[in-house]
Each structure stands twice: as structure tokens, then as C-alpha cells.
Design an enzyme around this catalytic site. Structure first.
Site, PDB file in Angstrom:
ATOM      1  CG  ASP A 144      27.949  55.506  67.390  1.00 27.70           C
ATOM      2  OD1 ASP A 144      26.762  55.584  67.063  1.00 27.70           O
ATOM      3  OD2 ASP A 144      28.880  55.436  66.572  1.00 27.70           O
ATOM      4  CB  THR A 174      24.298  55.494  60.518  1.00 28.50           C
ATOM      5  OG1 THR A 174      25.502  56.115  60.985  1.00 28.50           O
ATOM      6  CG2 THR A 174      23.303  56.550  60.113  1.00 28.50           C
ATOM      7  N   GLY A 175      25.383  53.526  63.117  1.00 29.64           N
ATOM      8  CA  GLY A 175      26.387  52.523  63.482  1.00 29.64           C
ATOM      9  C   GLY A 175      25.754  51.363  64.232  1.00 29.64           C
ATOM     10  NE  ARG A 201      35.370  70.308  79.113  1.00 30.08           N
ATOM     11  CZ  ARG A 201      34.275  70.349  78.338  1.00 30.08           C
ATOM     12  NH1 ARG A 201      33.703  71.484  78.056  1.00 30.08           N
ATOM     13  NH2 ARG A 201      33.753  69.235  77.861  1.00 30.08           N
ATOM     14  CG  LEU A 255      35.585  59.416  62.642  1.00 29.36           C
ATOM     15  CD1 LEU A 255      36.589  59.586  63.786  1.00 29.36           C
ATOM     16  CD2 LEU A 255      35.728  58.029  62.059  1.00 29.36           C
ATOM     17  N   GLY A 297      30.542  53.137  64.196  1.00 23.04           N
ATOM     18  CA  GLY A 297      30.380  53.141  62.742  1.00 23.04           C
ATOM     19  C   GLY A 297      31.525  52.413  62.060  1.00 23.04           C
ATOM     20  CB  THR A 319      36.628  55.213  52.675  1.00 25.87           C
ATOM     21  OG1 THR A 319      37.429  56.311  52.258  1.00 25.87           O
ATOM     22  CG2 THR A 319      37.510  54.178  53.345  1.00 25.87           C
ATOM     23  CE1 TYR A 323      28.081  63.612  55.890  1.00 28.06           C
ATOM     24  CE2 TYR A 323      28.661  63.772  53.568  1.00 28.06           C
ATOM     25  CZ  TYR A 323      28.926  63.304  54.831  1.00 28.06           C
ATOM     26  OH  TYR A 323      30.041  62.518  55.053  1.00 28.06           O
ATOM     27  CB  VAL A 342      28.386  63.777  69.351  1.00 29.19           C
ATOM     28  CG1 VAL A 342      27.800  64.340  68.073  1.00 29.19           C
ATOM     29  CG2 VAL A 342      29.707  64.438  69.662  1.00 29.19           C
TER      30      VAL A 342
HETATM   31  N1  LIG Z   1      33.166  56.164  54.487  1.00 25.30           N
HETATM   32  C1  LIG Z   1      33.222  57.151  53.615  1.00 25.30           C
HETATM   33  O1  LIG Z   1      33.217  56.925  52.407  1.00 25.30           O
HETATM   34  C2  LIG Z   1      33.288  58.581  54.068  1.00 25.30           C
HETATM   35  C3  LIG Z   1      33.454  59.569  53.085  1.00 25.30           C
HETATM   36  C4  LIG Z   1      33.538  60.889  53.481  1.00 25.30           C
HETATM   37  C5  LIG Z   1      33.492  61.231  54.811  1.00 25.30           C
HETATM   38  N2  LIG Z   1      33.335  60.252  55.745  1.00 25.30           N
HETATM   39  C6  LIG Z   1      33.253  60.684  57.144  1.00 25.30           C
HETATM   40  O2  LIG Z   1      33.867  59.724  57.991  1.00 25.30           O
HETATM   41  C7  LIG Z   1      33.171  59.658  59.231  1.00 25.30           C
HETATM   42  C8  LIG Z   1      32.784  58.217  59.530  1.00 25.30           C
HETATM   43  O3  LIG Z   1      31.912  57.754  58.495  1.00 25.30           O
HETATM   44  P1  LIG Z   1      31.563  56.215  58.321  1.00 25.30           P
HETATM   45  O4  LIG Z   1      31.745  55.895  56.890  1.00 25.30           O
HETATM   46  O5  LIG Z   1      32.268  55.422  59.339  1.00 25.30           O
HETATM   47  O6  LIG Z   1      29.987  56.234  58.588  1.00 25.30           O
HETATM   48  P2  LIG Z   1      29.094  55.461  59.677  1.00 25.30           P
HETATM   49  O7  LIG Z   1      27.675  55.848  59.394  1.00 25.30           O
HETATM   50  O8  LIG Z   1      29.419  54.016  59.651  1.00 25.30           O
HETATM   51  O9  LIG Z   1      29.591  56.075  61.034  1.00 25.30           O
HETATM   52  C9  LIG Z   1      29.092  57.255  61.613  1.00 25.30           C
HETATM   53  C10 LIG Z   1      28.829  56.978  63.081  1.00 25.30           C
HETATM   54  O10 LIG Z   1      28.391  58.186  63.720  1.00 25.30           O
HETATM   55  C11 LIG Z   1      27.319  57.870  64.594  1.00 25.30           C
HETATM   56  N3  LIG Z   1      26.524  59.082  64.794  1.00 25.30           N
HETATM   57  C12 LIG Z   1      25.797  59.771  63.878  1.00 25.30           C
HETATM   58  N4  LIG Z   1      25.231  60.858  64.440  1.00 25.30           N
HETATM   59  C13 LIG Z   1      25.611  60.849  65.737  1.00 25.30           C
HETATM   60  C14 LIG Z   1      25.362  61.695  66.843  1.00 25.30           C
HETATM   61  N5  LIG Z   1      24.599  62.800  66.718  1.00 25.30           N
HETATM   62  N6  LIG Z   1      25.893  61.391  68.049  1.00 25.30           N
HETATM   63  C15 LIG Z   1      26.688  60.278  68.201  1.00 25.30           C
HETATM   64  N7  LIG Z   1      26.959  59.442  67.193  1.00 25.30           N
HETATM   65  C16 LIG Z   1      26.442  59.722  65.970  1.00 25.30           C
HETATM   66  C17 LIG Z   1      26.561  56.773  63.873  1.00 25.30           C
HETATM   67  O11 LIG Z   1      25.728  56.005  64.715  1.00 25.30           O
HETATM   68  C18 LIG Z   1      27.710  55.959  63.293  1.00 25.30           C
HETATM   69  O12 LIG Z   1      28.137  54.956  64.181  1.00 25.30           O
HETATM   70  C19 LIG Z   1      31.978  60.605  59.103  1.00 25.30           C
HETATM   71  O13 LIG Z   1      32.313  61.834  59.696  1.00 25.30           O
HETATM   72  C20 LIG Z   1      31.830  60.771  57.622  1.00 25.30           C
HETATM   73  O14 LIG Z   1      31.239  62.009  57.291  1.00 25.30           O
HETATM   74  C21 LIG Z   1      33.220  58.941  55.411  1.00 25.30           C
END
Ligand SMILES: NC(=O)c1ccc[n+]([C@@H]2O[C@H](COP(=O)([O-])OP(=O)(O)OC[C@H]3O[C@@H](n4cnc5c(N)ncnc54)[C@H](O)[C@@H]3O)[C@@H](O)[C@H]2O)c1
Length: 347
Positions: free
Chosen positions: A63, A67-68, A138, A105, A42, A207, A177, A89
Site C-alpha cells: 500500500d 487513501t488507506g 511469474r 485492490l 484500505g 460497500t 476512475y 503498486v
Molecule cells: N468500497 C466500495 O464501495 C467499492 C466499490 C467499488 C469498487 N471498490 C474497489 O474495491 C477496492 C478497495 O476499495 P476500498 O473501498 O477498500 O477503498 P480504500 O480507499 O479504502 O482502499 C484502497 C487502498 O489502495 C491504496 N492505494 C491507492 N493507490 C495505490 C497505489 N498506487 N499503490 C499502492 N496502494 C494504493 C490506498 O492507500 C488504499 O489503502 C478498490 O479497487 C475499489 O475500486 C470498492
């Protein structure tokens, strides 16, 4: 440590983060560490992976590509410092490596996406966080959970400090969420209290930057959505009246804060807001994007999102003090970098 990264915008920012960490004396902490990153393909996961490889860490990245995109890490696949596991995960198997740090993440943070996948969104935060915490337990590893400003819901205290408990609708459409993240935070704290695990929780406020998915219309994160619409000359679609506010943090400021947080041993069990308090209405964001892209796009209003918070602005007093950090990149500067990154990719 050399990086296989060729992308000039990302490469420059990562060099600046590494330099800042070297100056502040945190770079050595990451040398030869083995780091599990869930959600590595991601936006933020791939930035962390690139920065950590540049600092001399070895990455095991997990991953499910929901969404990535593998595009974000494909250059890392060529190095011996990065192993990728395509897996959910929630079904994570025990790993062969001894893990020093777990950065959890994996999540589905885009409202347009999680509203269509509420069950997977909740399970990733519940079952997924449990699996990731078990890896940390672990291995007696440090555990970072990336939570969100959404745990505050439609906050009544602005700017919002970590001590605010939140105003969240537990059965509303966004609860998959918000409540998932709140449960995951509680689970992290339970692992700290019951097993003494070294957990750290960041509450990230909006972000943005290069690699945030701007192509997929079903993903729809606001900054890159507006930039892509402006560059294509399409109407800029604003939910509701556009007077709702957000505070946008550029990605390099976020990554630097997270790495300092990880390197500081005394911050075990802390919860920190990580964001940029520069607050802007969504309408003003749209206007700034139009100005910076020189676009002729017009702004159109679409129906408001249910339970959409009216204001969001972090109180970062705690992070500023404990990390000796503050965001350096202004909104206009960060938008310009993001535009520079998206522009050549539109062709
Ligand atoms: N970017 C922001 O503005 C923001 C704001 C608040 C919180 N966050 C948190 O930061 C973290 C990263 O967010 P991001 O902006 O990079 O989003 P993103 O969607 O780009 O990244 C999330 C990644 O998690 C992977 N993923 C989702 N469900 C999964 C699963 N069950 N198993 C394995 N992989 C899984 C997706 O494929 C993706 O690559 C997240 O935890 C998000 O909640 C981000």
C-alpha cells in the site's frame, strides 16, 4: 487460527465469515496460501487480510497509504503471517515469496479524492494492474481484480447485469476512475487470453462498514460521511436532490462472496457483480442515518456531482447462482453496526 484483532465489531463479523466459509467447505482452500494484497491498508483490503489470516493464509500487503491507513493493519504487523511493504503498486518490485493468490485492490475509489488526483488514479489502474498481473503470471497465481459498478457508468439497464457494456463518458471528470477500471478489466482478460492466467473480476457495488475512512473530509464516502455528520450533529450534506439511488452492501457480505469466488477453481475468467440489490435514495439513506443515530442534524443540499449516475442497483443473479451466496445483512443492520463502530472513535 487465532487473530490478533481486538476490535469487537470487526472481530465478530470476521468470525461469522470464517464460520460461513467453514460450513460451506471453502475454509481449507486458504490454509498456508501466500496472498499478495495490493491496497491492503484500505477498507476492503484490511478486511480481506484479517479474514485470510484467520483462515491460515500468509499475507504480503502492499500500500502507498494514499487513501488507506496503517491503523487498519497495525495489529497484523505483530504477527508472522503478515508482511507490509509501503510502496506504490505502479513501482512494485519482484517479491521474495512464492505467491499463490494476488488480490489487486489498490485504487482511489472515492470521487472526492480521485477528482483531485486523476493522473494517479489512472496510473494505479493501468501501470499498477500491469505490475500486479505480472506478479501473478511469474507465480502462476490466481488473480482477483476488484473492479466497480462504475464501469457501467450511468446505466440504462437497472438492475444491471454483467452483460451490460456500460454508458461512460470517456472524457468526463469521473473517467479517470471509470475508464481506468475498464482498461484494467480489459488487461486482465488479455492476460487470460494470451497467457492463460487464472483471472477473476468482481464488480463491486457500494460497500460500507467499519474501517471505511469517515474522518478525512476529502475522502467522503457517503454512508460514513452521513454517520459522522449525524453523530456530530452537523448538517447532512446531500449532493443534488438526493433522489439518485444506490444499493449498499455491508462489508462482511462482500468479503464472504470474494473468498468463495477465489476458492472456486471453475470460476476462472468470470466477471461477477458483488453487491446488495436493496436500492435506496440518498435522501432516504440520510433520513435512516438520522433515525438510527437519534441525531438532530438537518439535511442540506449541495450542488449535484457531474456525471453522477441516477440509479445504481446490481443484478446479482449470476453471483447468487455461481457462488451459492446472497447478502445477509440488511441496510438498517449494517448501518447500526457501522454506527456502533464509529461512535466510540468520535471522542
Ligand atoms: N468500497 C466500495 O464501495 C467499492 C466499490 C467499488 C469498487 N471498490 C474497489 O474495491 C477496492 C478497495 O476499495 P476500498 O473501498 O477498500 O477503498 P480504500 O480507499 O479504502 O482502499 C484502497 C487502498 O489502495 C491504496 N492505494 C491507492 N493507490 C495505490 C497505489 N498506487 N499503490 C499502492 N496502494 C494504493 C490506498 O492507500 C488504499 O489503502 C478498490 O479497487 C475499489 O475500486 C470498492
Amino acid at each position: 487460527m487465532s487473530t490478533p484483532l481486538e476490535d469487537p465489531v470487526v472481530k465478530m463479523d470476521i468470525s461469522a465469515i470464517v464460520e460461513a466459509l467453514e460450513e460451506k467447505g471453502y475454509a481449507d482452500f486458504f490454509k498456508e496460501k501466500t496472498v499478495l494484497i495490493t491496497g491492503v491498508a484500505g477498507f476492503l483490503g484490511s478486511w480481506l487480510a484479517d479474514t485470510l489470516v484467520a483462515l491460515g493464509s500468509h499475507i504480503v500487503g502492499v500500500d502507498n497509504l494514499s487513501t488507506g491507513s496503517l491503523n487498519n493493519v497495525k495489529h497484523l504487523l505483530k504477527t508472522k503471517h503478515f508482511r507490509f511493504i509501503e510502496a506504490d503498486v505502479t513501482k512494485l518490485e519482484p517479491l521474495e515469496e512464492k505467491i499463490d493468490l494476488v488480490l489487486h485492490l489498490a485504487a482511489r475509489p472515492s470521487p472526492d479524492d480521485y477528482l483531485r488526483h486523476p493522473v494517479e488514479t489512472l496510473l494505479t489502474s493501468s501501470e499498477g494492474t500491469l505490475k500486479a498481473l505480472e506478479v501473478a503470471r511469474r507465480n502462476d497465481a490466481v488473480f482477483l481484480f476488484t473492479s466497480t459498478s462504475e464501469v457501467y457508468g450511468d446505466a440504462e439497464v437497472i438492475p444491471t447485469p454483467e452483460t451490460y457494456w456500460g454508458k461512460v463518458n470517456p472524457i468526463g471528470p469521473r473517467s479517470c476512475y471509470d475508464e481506468g477500471k475498464r482498461y484494467a478489466e480489459a488487461l486482465c482478460m488479455a492476460y487470460l487470453r494470451q497467457y492463460g492466467l487464472d483471472v477473476k473480476i468482481s464488480r463491486i457495488f457500494n460497500t460500507y462498514g467499519p474501517r471505511l475512512d469517515w474522518k478525512n473530509p476529502g475522502y467522503g464516502r457517503v454512508v460514513v460521511k452521513f454517520i459522522a455528520q449525524a453523530l456530530k450533529g452537523e448538517p447532512i450534506t446531500v449532493h443534488g436532490d438526493g433522489l439518485q439511488t444506490r444499493s449498499f452492501c455491508y462489508v462482511s457480505d462482500n468479503i464472504e462472496a470474494h473468498l468463495i469466488f477465489l476458492a472456486k477453481k471453475e470460476l476462472k475468467g468470470e466477471v461477477l457483480n458483488i453487491g446488495n440489490p436493496e436500492e435506496v435514495t440518498i435522501l432516504d439513506l440520510a433520513k435512516t442515518v438520522i433515525e438510527l443515530t437519534g441525531s438532530k442534524s438537518r439535511i442540506v443540499h449541495t450542488p449535484p456531482r457531474p456525471d453522477d449516475p441516477r440509479r445504481r442497483k446490481p443484478d446479482i443473479t449470476k453471483a447468487t447462482k455461481l457462488l451459492d451466496w446472497k447478502p445477509k445483512i440488511s441496510l438498517r443492520e449494517g448501518l447500526a453496526k457501522t454506527i456502533e463502530w464509529i461512535k466510540p472513535r468520535l471522542k
